[in-house]
Structures are given as C-alpha cells and as structure tokens.
Motif scaffolding. Structure first.
Motif, mmCIF file in Angstrom:
data_model
loop_
_atom_site.group_PDB
_atom_site.id
_atom_site.type_symbol
_atom_site.label_atom_id
_atom_site.label_comp_id
_atom_site.label_asym_id
_atom_site.label_seq_id
_atom_site.Cartn_x
_atom_site.Cartn_y
_atom_site.Cartn_z
ATOM 1 N N LYS A 297 0.838 -1.214 0.000
ATOM 2 C CA LYS A 297 0.000 0.000 0.000
ATOM 3 C C LYS A 297 0.866 1.254 0.000
ATOM 4 O O LYS A 297 0.569 2.231 -0.684
ATOM 5 N N ALA A 298 1.952 1.216 0.786
ATOM 6 C CA ALA A 298 2.865 2.370 0.838
ATOM 7 C C ALA A 298 3.537 2.574 -0.518
ATOM 8 O O ALA A 298 3.687 3.709 -0.981
ATOM 9 N N GLU A 299 3.926 1.474 -1.149
ATOM 10 C CA GLU A 299 4.556 1.570 -2.470
ATOM 11 C C GLU A 299 3.560 2.112 -3.495
ATOM 12 O O GLU A 299 3.910 2.955 -4.322
ATOM 13 N N SER A 300 2.324 1.640 -3.414
ATOM 14 C CA SER A 300 1.286 2.131 -4.341
ATOM 15 C C SER A 300 1.105 3.631 -4.183
ATOM 16 O O SER A 300 0.977 4.370 -5.164
ATOM 17 N N GLN A 301 1.102 4.086 -2.918
ATOM 18 C CA GLN A 301 0.960 5.520 -2.650
ATOM 19 C C GLN A 301 2.163 6.293 -3.177
ATOM 20 O O GLN A 301 2.018 7.340 -3.822
ATOM 21 N N ALA A 302 3.367 5.777 -2.919
ATOM 22 C CA ALA A 302 4.586 6.450 -3.399
ATOM 23 C C ALA A 302 4.612 6.507 -4.924
ATOM 24 O O ALA A 302 4.981 7.526 -5.516
ATOM 25 N N ILE A 303 4.205 5.404 -5.553
ATOM 26 C CA ILE A 303 4.176 5.358 -7.019
ATOM 27 C C ILE A 303 3.121 6.317 -7.560
ATOM 28 O O ILE A 303 3.344 6.998 -8.564
ATOM 29 N N GLU A 304 1.987 6.405 -6.866
ATOM 30 C CA GLU A 304 0.923 7.334 -7.279
ATOM 31 C C GLU A 304 1.412 8.778 -7.200
ATOM 32 O O GLU A 304 1.212 9.585 -8.113
ATOM 33 N N VAL A 305 2.115 9.106 -6.088
ATOM 34 C CA VAL A 305 2.664 10.467 -5.913
ATOM 35 C C VAL A 305 3.672 10.764 -7.026
ATOM 36 O O VAL A 305 3.621 11.825 -7.657
ATOM 37 N N PHE A 306 4.580 9.828 -7.274
ATOM 38 C CA PHE A 306 5.592 9.995 -8.319
ATOM 39 C C PHE A 306 4.903 10.189 -9.673
ATOM 40 O O PHE A 306 5.272 11.065 -10.460
ATOM 41 N N SER A 307 3.878 9.381 -9.939
ATOM 42 C CA SER A 307 3.192 9.418 -11.229
ATOM 43 C C SER A 307 2.507 10.768 -11.464
ATOM 44 O O SER A 307 2.606 11.340 -12.552
ATOM 45 N N VAL A 308 1.814 11.255 -10.443
ATOM 46 C CA VAL A 308 1.127 12.549 -10.578
ATOM 47 C C VAL A 308 2.141 13.670 -10.772
ATOM 48 O O VAL A 308 1.969 14.558 -11.608
ATOM 49 N N ASN A 309 3.229 13.635 -9.972
ATOM 50 C CA ASN A 309 4.282 14.648 -10.119
ATOM 51 C C ASN A 309 4.886 14.617 -11.519
ATOM 52 O O ASN A 309 5.119 15.656 -12.139
ATOM 53 N N LEU A 310 5.152 13.404 -12.008
ATOM 54 C CA LEU A 310 5.759 13.248 -13.331
ATOM 55 C C LEU A 310 4.824 13.789 -14.414
ATOM 56 O O LEU A 310 5.264 14.496 -15.330
ATOM 57 N N LYS A 311 3.550 13.479 -14.301
ATOM 58 C CA LYS A 311 2.586 13.949 -15.298
ATOM 59 C C LYS A 311 2.570 15.479 -15.342
ATOM 60 O O LYS A 311 2.605 16.087 -16.414
ATOM 61 N N ASN A 312 2.537 16.106 -14.150
ATOM 62 C CA ASN A 312 2.518 17.573 -14.112
ATOM 63 C C ASN A 312 3.814 18.172 -14.648
ATOM 64 O O ASN A 312 3.801 19.228 -15.282
ATOM 65 N N LEU A 313 4.919 17.480 -14.407
ATOM 66 C CA LEU A 313 6.205 17.954 -14.933
ATOM 67 C C LEU A 313 6.230 17.848 -16.457
ATOM 68 O O LEU A 313 6.646 18.780 -17.157
ATOM 69 N N LEU A 314 5.759 16.721 -16.983
ATOM 70 C CA LEU A 314 5.746 16.515 -18.434
ATOM 71 C C LEU A 314 4.815 17.494 -19.142
ATOM 72 O O LEU A 314 5.051 17.872 -20.293
ATOM 73 N N LEU A 315 3.743 17.892 -18.448
ATOM 74 C CA LEU A 315 2.759 18.774 -19.078
ATOM 75 C C LEU A 315 3.013 20.253 -18.789
ATOM 76 O O LEU A 315 2.147 21.096 -19.021
ATOM 77 N N GLN A 316 4.223 20.579 -18.290
ATOM 78 C CA GLN A 316 4.556 21.993 -18.114
ATOM 79 C C GLN A 316 4.565 22.693 -19.473
ATOM 80 O O GLN A 316 5.054 22.126 -20.461
ATOM 81 N N PRO A 317 4.026 23.913 -19.539
ATOM 82 C CA PRO A 317 3.931 24.606 -20.828
ATOM 83 C C PRO A 317 5.293 24.842 -21.457
ATOM 84 O O PRO A 317 6.236 25.233 -20.772
ATOM 85 N N PRO A 318 5.421 24.580 -22.747
ATOM 86 C CA PRO A 318 6.683 24.874 -23.442
ATOM 87 C C PRO A 318 6.810 26.376 -23.688
ATOM 88 O O PRO A 318 5.808 27.059 -23.894
ATOM 89 N N LEU A 319 8.019 26.875 -23.625
ATOM 90 C CA LEU A 319 8.270 28.280 -23.989
ATOM 91 C C LEU A 319 8.695 28.274 -25.453
ATOM 92 O O LEU A 319 9.871 28.211 -25.793
ATOM 93 N N LYS A 320 7.689 28.296 -26.323
ATOM 94 C CA LYS A 320 7.927 28.101 -27.760
ATOM 95 C C LYS A 320 8.517 29.342 -28.427
ATOM 96 O O LYS A 320 8.326 30.462 -27.969
ATOM 97 N N GLY A 321 9.216 29.097 -29.515
ATOM 98 C CA GLY A 321 9.680 30.174 -30.380
ATOM 99 C C GLY A 321 10.749 31.050 -29.780
ATOM 100 O O GLY A 321 10.878 32.216 -30.132
ATOM 101 N N LYS A 322 11.532 30.513 -28.831
ATOM 102 C CA LYS A 322 12.581 31.327 -28.196
ATOM 103 C C LYS A 322 13.961 30.724 -28.434
ATOM 104 O O LYS A 322 14.128 29.504 -28.383
ATOM 105 N N VAL A 323 14.929 31.614 -28.680
ATOM 106 C CA VAL A 323 16.323 31.186 -28.731
ATOM 107 C C VAL A 323 16.820 31.128 -27.283
ATOM 108 O O VAL A 323 16.700 32.108 -26.542
ATOM 109 N N VAL A 324 17.355 29.982 -26.891
ATOM 110 C CA VAL A 324 17.709 29.760 -25.488
ATOM 111 C C VAL A 324 19.201 29.484 -25.344
ATOM 112 O O VAL A 324 19.787 28.731 -26.127
#
Length: 724
Positions: A297-324
């Motif tokens: 159960k603890a692992e499921s919770q940890a994996i769920e937390v990691f998964s939600v964090n990862l999803k939000n990180l992956l879906l961060q808005p791109p800063l398009k059209g910029k020279v970086v």
C-alpha cells in the motif's frame, strides 16, 4: 458470458465502481487490441467518456480477476485430486475475491516441505493427535502415549510422543483459514509497529533518529513512515517488528480449540499446542503478511505520488519560439554553454569559468554577452545542480550591470546527466562531451519539456519520494503509462519528433518509431497522414491506434494538423459543408462562432456520430493547433537572485513547486535550497494530501516561516499573515 466470466466482471465492477455494461465494453475493446489512449480519446461513446486512468484501472483489475480465477481452478483441481474437496470448501474458494483468501483456504492441502508435523505423521502419531483433537474420549494422556513408543521411529519417551502430537495439532491450528483471518484482522487493528536502533554509528546524519525508539498503531501508519522503517531495517540500522495483542489472540484460539472440559490433561495439551502454533507458526507468518501488505500500500501511494508529479512535470507549458542559452553549471570544469534556436537546433557550444576556482568573471561575461548579441538569445536556462546558485548570481549580475531586458529560468536538471551519458545522447550528439550534451538538454527542456524528458528514464527525473525503495517493476510500469498518457494528450509532430517521443505514441513500438524517423531522414518531411501507412511494420491496426495522435502541422490538409481521427474526416467535412465552410476556414473566429451556436444533439444525429465525438471535432476545428499544456501555469522567469541569508521570517515570495510528497511540497524560491511547506502549513482547512492543493510546476505564493542557514533548511507556509 459464462458463469465464471460474470463473477470476474462483478469483481472488476465492485473494485472500479464502473457499471457492468461499461466494464464489459472496455474489456472487449482491450481484447480487440485497442490501446488505453485510443479508447480514452476515440471511443468515448462506448466507454461513457472514461479517462485513461479509469480505463487502465479496469484493465489492471480485470487482469487480477483473471489470474484469481485461474488460481482458483488450479487449487480446486489439486484438492479434488486429493479427494478432500467438500461442497462447502468449493463454495468458499469460488466466492473468494482476494488471492490471499484462496491461499489461506488452500493451505491445509498444500504439498508441504518436511515440517515437524509431517515428520511426526511419518512416525505414526496422527491417530493419537486425532484422539486429542476430537476431545471425545476421557483418556489418560500418558497411558495413551505409551502405545506409540517406538525405537524404530525414535520415539523413546512419552515426552517424544507428546511433542510429536503437539507438532501435528499446532500445524492444524495454523492451517485453519478462519483462525488466520481473525488473527490477521485483530493484529492489524490492535497491533503496534515498534522499532529500535541496532547500529546508531551507521546513521551518521541521524536520518532515522525519530525511529530509534518508536511505537505506533499498525492501522494508523502512513506510507512514508512505512517506507522509512523498511529502509532503516534494510540498512541494518533499525530493528522493526509488530507487537500483536498476544493475550487476546491466544484466548480466542483456546476458545476455538478446546470444545469441552472433560479432561484437564487434554486441555493443558491443547493450550500448549495453541501457544506453540501461534508463536512458532502463525505470528511470524501473519507479521510477514501484514508487513508485506503495508509495504504494498505504501509503495502504491509512493508510485501514485511519483506518477502525478511526473505527469505535471511533463505537461509543463513549453516556452515556444525562443532562442535559449542553456547553462550547465560547474566549479572546476567550468559552466558548459549551448545556444539552441527556436526549433531546438544547436548553434553553439562553449564553456566559461565564472565560478571557483578560476573565478574568471570578466572573461565569462564577455563570452555570454557576445552569444546573446550574436544569436539574439531571448532566455537563459540554468540547471539547478552543483554551482547553480553561484552561476545564477553571475548571470543575474550580467543582466543587471548591462541593463539587459533578458529573463532567466532555473531548470530542474534531474536526469540530464543520465541522458547525456546514454547511447541515445551519443547517437544524437556524437561530437559533444557529456557536459555539453547536458547544456543542450537543459535548454531544450525549457522549449519543450515533454519532448526532452521522454529521452530520460522516468525514475531519474527526481519528482518522487522513496522511489528506490518500491517495486521497480511496478514503478516502471506506472511511470511508462504516465509518459504515454502525457504524450498522447499533447500529440506529436511527426516531422520533428525524436524516436524516443514517437515510441510513446499509442500503438507504436520502438522499431516502428525508428522506421518512421529513418524514412523521414531519407525521403524528407511527411506531407500527409496517409504516407505513414507505408512505414515498415506499421500495419492497419497500428495505424488506426496511432494516427490520431500524429500531427502534420504544415501538411497538405488542415485536418492532418488536428487531433481529429481520419475515421471521422468524412463527418468533419460534412459538418463544415453544413455550416457553409471549407477546410481552409478551420481555426477562424467566424467558424468558431457558428460552431458555438449549433444544436449539438441534432447535428450529431444528422452526421451519424456520437455527441462526444462531435464535441471533440468542434473543439479541434475551433483551435486546430491547440496545445493542452497551455492551460497549465507558465514557468516562473527571473531577473535577480537571492541568497539564503536574505530570507527573513514573514517575507512573501513566489516560487515553483519542484516536488510533492505525502508530508508537504518542496518549493524553489530562488535560493540554494528548496523550501518545505509542511502539509499543516498549506491551508487553514484540513488537507488530506498535498496534491489536493499543489502540483509540480505550479507557481505559488509562499511566506518564509523559519530559516536554518547552518542545516540548509527553509520552512515555508502557504497561509499568509492575513489568512492566519
């Protein structure tokens, strides 16, 4: 459906809280070879609009139910072959909804390794054990035992006989499923988990100090404490055990075992068997089961937390059209630089030494200013690793001293070094050093976080808790699903996507993704979706599953730029015709306005499509190039820098949520150390879990609560002075 199938269906329905008919339809779609993203996006009429998470849950529960069914059949077969299958036992096994229950019922009939009980039975003591167990004869125990003395079987004394009889009865008690159910339940409800220090000298940083002498009710243990105890035990710093309510359990077993009081000798013998059975056989086994269940159960919770964090990180808005300008900070080896244009193409690689030990600030400033001017740099991206704050101070000083209108951003570079040393990075940049590739990765993470992060093993991205302590197979499966979901929600440009990105598209394998890139490199850009049918190994079913998520932004037809599936192209064209428009009008304000005014239900019926499909088509026609990531908070850009010493209690700041864990959130407020907002400081109201309040990538307002410069700890609060 057969009887067994209906029982499986009920298990899934009860577990997922989704209607039986819908569950049945989802399973049928999965059995036909449809992927979860495809079903979620293009079969909404069938599923009632279930999202990817719910469909995946149905898939997982169904697989569990099928495995459960197969195990039941196996157990029933084995017991029947032994000639011991009663109607009552058969019904109990068939009605079980958990594998643990099936194993408990099977336990007495399981082929055992040689135990003390099996050895006693081999010596002919089972008839004696049955006499004592039945409690039907008022016998003299010692006189009865004399009949079983045997030199051949090494039963030399009455004590040998009594001990063998005890061993047999102890195993019978241990194998009773009803007893085990009760003991497991009462141990969980009334038991305590206790830990004590074993090797304090091995815990140099005092990480496990709170667990040196610790006790808590098993039922109230939260997941991060379970995983911390497990790790401390694994590292041999802690001794951890469950303290059960022994008196209550032995009292229960005696009441169940001793049926009458006709013989004090038999009663005492049974009490000894109960005590032996519990301490030697049941307690260690139940403790293992409960510890395993807590860990799962603890692992499921940890994996769920990691998964939600990862999803939000992956879906961060791109800063398009910029020279970086990407900067990978370092001390001795210098800060590696990479200038990347709007498309992600690398134009320059270099190195500067503004930090110790060289401290060549003037030389570094000259190089940075030259690059900014030469390539019209619009944003500087600085990795948050070693020497990050010193490098940030340098960049901030350059911007301020030269009065430049140029923002910079701190980028979470977790996993960049893993990517940089990978075969994929070597293939992509064969002429670059590892650190130089890292600078490119940092720059590209700002431009398109999703496209860059998919190149890295999700476990290396660093947005979890205790990710190294959980089942790596479960973690990998969950994180791969998250990446797949994110990639398909956003969609992929087939003319710019890397093979790493393409292989997460619904239905595409690594081989097909590589073939797609190879054909693009050899024959040039794709101009329409139909061309993808010619990709080697991309068959009709794969094409159906993938094509809606593959976009051609500058292709021959506007519909190929949208998430509209080719199977709906005819209906889409009919809709446009009904409203007096052509494909060239897609995305216009006038079309959007007219779409908003149609009678959806009547239009769906006329076009012979479902209402959800019509609504998806309408959204795509109104905003053909819409990126769902644009709905998320924009990254926080900065122009100045602060040090930890600048922080004062009560100071108001804006920061970016870097990680969400069970006990709070870590926020980057622009100093060397991320600050922790404890769950108790996130809101005036009760917060069940930090994820209810904040997500990775969120820009939040916080106030400084406490600062410990020596320990490098910052305590923050999200409850402002006015709200307290």
């Amino acid at each position: 459906m057969s009887e067994i199938d209906k029982s499986l269906l009920k298990i899934v329905t009860d577990e997922t809280k989704v209607g039986t008919t819908t569950v049945e339809k989802v399973i049928a779609l999965l059995d036909e070879g449809n992927t979860v993203p495809f079903i979620a996006r293009y079969r909404k009429e069938v599923t009632g609009g279930l999202d990817e998470v719910k469909i995946k849950s149905i898939q997982d529960k169904w697989n569990y139910a099928v495995n459960l069914s197969e195990r039941k059949q196996e157990v029933l077969r084995i017991i029947e072959e032994q000639g011991k299958l009663t109607k009552e036992l058969e019904n109990d096994i068939k009605s079980a909804t958990q594998l643990q229950r099936v194993e408990d019922l099977y336990r007495p009939y399981k082929q055992k390794r040689r135990t003390r009980a099996t050895i006693a039975k081999e010596k002919g003591l089972e008839p004696f054990a049955l006499i004592v167990w039945s409690q039907e004869k008022d016998i003299d125990l010692h006189e009865e035992a004399k009949q079983y003395l045997s030199e051949e079987h090494e039963l030399h004394t009455i004590e040998d006989v009594l001990q063998g009889m005890n061993d047999i009865i102890a195993e019978w008690i241990s194998d009773d499923a009803k007893y085990r159910d009760y003991i497991r339940d009462i141990t969980f409800k009334r038991g305590l988990i206790q830990s004590e220090v074993k090797k304090q000298e091995d815990d140099e940083k005092g990480i496990y100090e709170m667990y040196y002498s610790y006790s808590e009710a098993v039922r109230s243990l939260v997941s991060h404490r379970i995983l911390a105890l497990n790790r401390g035990e694994k590292e041999k710093i802690l001794k951890v055990q469950i303290e059960p309510p022994v008196d209550q359990i032995t009292s229960y077993l005696e009441k169940q075992t001793i049926k009458n009081n006709i013989n004090e000798q038999i009663n005492n013998s049974l009490k000894m068997a109960v005590e032996d059975s519990y301490k030697r056989l049941i307690q260690p086994s139940i403790e293992r089961e409960i510890r395993n269940e807590l860990t799962e159960k603890a692992e499921s919770q940890a994996i769920e937390v990691f998964s939600v964090n990862l999803k939000n990180l992956l879906l961060q808005p791109p800063l398009k059209g910029k020279v970086v300008l990407g900067v990978d900070p370092a001390f001795r080896t210098g800060c590696k630089l990479a200038v990347v244009d709007e498309t992600g193409k690398v134009h320059h690689i270099g190195v500067i030494y503004p930090t110790a030990p060289k401290n060549d600030v003037k030389g570094a400033e000259k190089v940075v200013l030259q690059l900014i001017e030469q390539f019209n740099v619009e944003l500087i991206a600085i990795g948050n690793g070693t020497a990050s704050r010193e490098t940030e101070q340098f960049i901030s000083d350059v911007i301020r001293n030269k009065e430049l209108d140029l923002p910079y951003i701190i980028v979470n570079e977790a996993g960049a070094s893993v990517y940089s040393a990978s075969p994929l990075a070597r293939e992509e940049f064969p002429d670059l050093q590892v650190e130089e590739r890292s600078a490119v990765s940092i720059a590209r993470r700002v431009q398109d976080p999703l496209a860059e992060l998919v190149k890295i093993d999700p476990k290396s991205i660093g947005v979890g808790q205790y990710q190294h302590d959980v089942s790596q197979k479960e973690l990998s499966g969950s994180l791969s699903f998250v990446v797949e979901t994110a990639v398909n929600q956003v969609g992929v440009n087939v003319n710019t996507a890397s093979s790493s990105l393409l292989q997460y598209v619904s239905g595409l394998s690594k081989t097909v993704a590589n073939n797609m890139v190879k054909q693009r490199n050899e024959e040039g850009k794709f101009t329409n979706r139909k061309q993808l049918k010619k990709i080697p190994r991309l068959g009709a079913k794969t094409y159906e599953q993938a094509i809606g998520f593959l976009r051609i932004p500058d292709g021959d037809t506007v519909l190929d730029r949208t998430p509209i599936h080719p199977e709906s192209y005819d209906q889409t064209k009919n809709l446009l015709q009904m409203l007096g428009y052509t494909e060239n009008d897609i995305g216009s304000e006038k079309l959007q306005e007219d779409l908003n005014n149609i009678d959806k239900k009547a239009t769906a019926e006329k076009l012979e499509i479902g209402l959800p499909t019509l609504e998806d088509i309408m959204e795509a026609l109104g905003k053909p190039g819409r990126d769902p990531r644009d709905d998320f908070p924009q990254p926080l850009l900065k122009k100045n820098v602060m040090n930890m010493e600048d922080l004062k209690s009560g100071m108001e700041l804006q920061g970016t949520v870097r990680n969400v864990v069970d006990f709070g959130v870590f926020v980057d407020i622009g100093v060397k150390q991320d600050g922790l907002v404890h769950i108790s400081k996130m809101s005036k109201q009760f917060v069940k879990h930090p994820m209810d309040i904040a997500s990775v990538g969120d820009v939040v307002t916080v106030w400084v609560d406490q600062v410990d410069v020596q320990k490098g700890r910052i305590a923050l609060t999200m409850v402002g002075n006015d709200d307290k």
